[in-house]
Scaffold this motif. Sequence first.
Motif, mmCIF file in Angstrom:
data_model
loop_
_atom_site.group_PDB
_atom_site.id
_atom_site.type_symbol
_atom_site.label_atom_id
_atom_site.label_comp_id
_atom_site.label_asym_id
_atom_site.label_seq_id
_atom_site.Cartn_x
_atom_site.Cartn_y
_atom_site.Cartn_z
ATOM 1 N N ALA A 84 0.829 -1.204 0.000
ATOM 2 C CA ALA A 84 0.000 0.000 0.000
ATOM 3 C C ALA A 84 0.862 1.252 0.000
ATOM 4 O O ALA A 84 0.560 2.231 -0.693
ATOM 5 N N VAL A 85 1.953 1.237 0.774
ATOM 6 C CA VAL A 85 2.863 2.385 0.794
ATOM 7 C C VAL A 85 3.453 2.619 -0.588
ATOM 8 O O VAL A 85 3.573 3.758 -1.051
ATOM 9 N N ALA A 86 3.825 1.540 -1.276
ATOM 10 C CA ALA A 86 4.348 1.677 -2.631
ATOM 11 C C ALA A 86 3.301 2.284 -3.561
ATOM 12 O O ALA A 86 3.606 3.172 -4.367
ATOM 13 N N CYS A 87 2.055 1.813 -3.434
ATOM 14 C CA CYS A 87 0.968 2.332 -4.266
ATOM 15 C C CYS A 87 0.782 3.828 -4.033
ATOM 16 O O CYS A 87 0.582 4.596 -4.978
ATOM 17 N N MET A 88 0.878 4.253 -2.781
ATOM 18 C CA MET A 88 0.697 5.670 -2.460
ATOM 19 C C MET A 88 1.833 6.530 -2.997
ATOM 20 O O MET A 88 1.614 7.572 -3.616
ATOM 21 N N THR A 89 3.063 6.088 -2.743
ATOM 22 C CA THR A 89 4.215 6.957 -3.005
ATOM 23 C C THR A 89 4.594 7.035 -4.474
ATOM 24 O O THR A 89 5.246 8.008 -4.884
ATOM 25 N N GLU A 90 4.234 6.051 -5.283
ATOM 26 C CA GLU A 90 4.652 6.084 -6.678
ATOM 27 C C GLU A 90 3.723 6.905 -7.569
ATOM 28 O O GLU A 90 4.009 7.093 -8.746
ATOM 29 N N ARG A 91 2.644 7.450 -7.013
ATOM 30 C CA ARG A 91 1.739 8.279 -7.798
ATOM 31 C C ARG A 91 2.342 9.668 -8.026
ATOM 32 O O ARG A 91 3.017 10.209 -7.150
ATOM 33 N N ALA A 110 15.783 -2.411 0.496
ATOM 34 C CA ALA A 110 14.588 -3.266 0.490
ATOM 35 C C ALA A 110 13.340 -2.450 0.181
ATOM 36 O O ALA A 110 12.436 -2.915 -0.518
ATOM 37 N N LEU A 111 13.291 -1.225 0.694
ATOM 38 C CA LEU A 111 12.146 -0.365 0.405
ATOM 39 C C LEU A 111 12.086 -0.029 -1.083
ATOM 40 O O LEU A 111 11.021 -0.059 -1.701
ATOM 41 N N ALA A 112 13.229 0.293 -1.667
ATOM 42 C CA ALA A 112 13.268 0.602 -3.099
ATOM 43 C C ALA A 112 12.891 -0.620 -3.931
ATOM 44 O O ALA A 112 12.186 -0.504 -4.939
ATOM 45 N N ALA A 113 13.336 -1.811 -3.497
ATOM 46 C CA ALA A 113 12.984 -3.036 -4.218
ATOM 47 C C ALA A 113 11.489 -3.313 -4.151
ATOM 48 O O ALA A 113 10.934 -3.955 -5.052
ATOM 49 N N ALA A 114 10.830 -2.808 -3.103
ATOM 50 C CA ALA A 114 9.377 -2.967 -2.963
ATOM 51 C C ALA A 114 8.616 -1.857 -3.688
ATOM 52 O O ALA A 114 7.405 -1.741 -3.512
ATOM 53 N N ARG A 115 9.328 -1.037 -4.487
ATOM 54 C CA ARG A 115 8.764 0.041 -5.299
ATOM 55 C C ARG A 115 8.300 1.235 -4.466
ATOM 56 O O ARG A 115 7.489 2.034 -4.923
ATOM 57 N N VAL A 116 8.801 1.354 -3.259
ATOM 58 C CA VAL A 116 8.487 2.525 -2.450
ATOM 59 C C VAL A 116 9.339 3.697 -2.935
ATOM 60 O O VAL A 116 10.562 3.567 -3.074
ATOM 61 N N ALA A 117 8.713 4.828 -3.215
ATOM 62 C CA ALA A 117 9.441 6.024 -3.647
ATOM 63 C C ALA A 117 10.072 6.670 -2.421
ATOM 64 O O ALA A 117 9.389 7.314 -1.619
ATOM 65 N N LEU A 118 11.378 6.492 -2.271
ATOM 66 C CA LEU A 118 12.063 6.955 -1.067
ATOM 67 C C LEU A 118 11.965 8.468 -0.903
ATOM 68 O O LEU A 118 11.993 8.973 0.227
ATOM 69 N N ALA A 119 11.839 9.200 -1.995
ATOM 70 C CA ALA A 119 11.760 10.659 -1.923
ATOM 71 C C ALA A 119 10.476 11.137 -1.262
ATOM 72 O O ALA A 119 10.385 12.305 -0.871
ATOM 73 N N SER A 145 -2.218 17.304 9.315
ATOM 74 C CA SER A 145 -1.559 18.349 8.522
ATOM 75 C C SER A 145 -2.124 18.494 7.117
ATOM 76 O O SER A 145 -2.000 19.551 6.499
ATOM 77 N N GLY A 146 -2.711 17.431 6.586
ATOM 78 C CA GLY A 146 -3.164 17.460 5.202
ATOM 79 C C GLY A 146 -2.049 17.252 4.199
ATOM 80 O O GLY A 146 -2.276 17.317 2.992
ATOM 81 N N ALA A 147 -0.822 16.982 4.687
ATOM 82 C CA ALA A 147 0.340 16.825 3.804
ATOM 83 C C ALA A 147 0.725 15.369 3.583
ATOM 84 O O ALA A 147 1.687 15.100 2.872
ATOM 85 N N CYS A 148 -0.008 14.421 4.200
ATOM 86 C CA CYS A 148 0.386 13.013 4.159
ATOM 87 C C CYS A 148 -0.725 12.136 3.593
ATOM 88 O O CYS A 148 -1.898 12.328 3.919
ATOM 89 N N ASP A 149 -0.342 11.160 2.783
ATOM 90 C CA ASP A 149 -1.281 10.117 2.377
ATOM 91 C C ASP A 149 -1.448 9.097 3.488
ATOM 92 O O ASP A 149 -2.529 8.548 3.675
ATOM 93 N N CYS A 150 -0.358 8.815 4.210
ATOM 94 C CA CYS A 150 -0.456 7.896 5.340
ATOM 95 C C CYS A 150 0.603 8.258 6.370
ATOM 96 O O CYS A 150 1.640 8.845 6.033
ATOM 97 N N VAL A 151 0.311 7.916 7.612
ATOM 98 C CA VAL A 151 1.253 8.098 8.709
ATOM 99 C C VAL A 151 1.262 6.804 9.517
ATOM 100 O O VAL A 151 0.210 6.341 9.961
ATOM 101 N N LEU A 152 2.446 6.222 9.682
ATOM 102 C CA LEU A 152 2.619 5.004 10.462
ATOM 103 C C LEU A 152 3.345 5.361 11.745
ATOM 104 O O LEU A 152 4.339 6.098 11.707
#
Length: 235
Positions: A84-91, A110-119, A145-152
């Motif tokens: 889900a994090v990958a889906c959110m961040t790659e948009r 590992a995060l990059a390999a899971a397609r998570v946009a590190l930026a 804040s309205g600045a986040c798609d998700c907060v863990l």
Amino acid sequence: MSADGLRRDAPPARDAHADPRLEQLLSHPALWRAGSASRQLPVWPSGFAPLDEGLPGGGWPRSGLIEILPVHFGLGELRLMLPAVACMTERPEARWCTWVAPPLQPFAPALAAARVALARLLIVRVPERTRGSMALWAFEQALGSGACDCVLAWVRHAPAKSIRRLHLAAQRGNTLGVLFRTREAERESSPAMLRLALEAHRDGVRVRLLKSRGGARGAIDLTWAAGEGEAQATP
């Protein structure tokens, strides 16, 4: 006045649903009405088909607070959220994905390999001596804040009144809030909209849906993909 007791010159009864203000209120995601279960709210796909089948709406909610309760931190709670994090961040229009007080060091390869946009990741460190109160404060600020798609956030102890505030902040910020607490919290009541317990199971985890309004109840076994790397490592 007619024989049946009605004034014939009275205006016709007004359809409540014709009032756009009332309709706006009735469509708010925080309001639940009997018979409205079929109305689908936007969700993030979890990346696990068996889990999506059991979750209300077929995925993680796009706003509001959920709780995930592993036996211990590092059991697989982050790996459960990575698709889900990958889906959110790659948009292209992605907002931040913020992690508050992760117990282990995030492992960037590992995060990059899971397609998570590190930026699009933001890590909030909290001093150990103030971890509880500061983590809850930072969590609430990020959610609203309205600045986040998700907060863990990883917080061992959180009173019910704090969880209620977190849920309202997540709705206000149109953000998915994920509160990780250990299994001791399973015995506590919680205003979170969704609660899951995690335990190790074969080559993956067993997810038990503790609170899932409109979704399934019971256990769902998930298997990690072969060769899938760890997203956290000890410092």
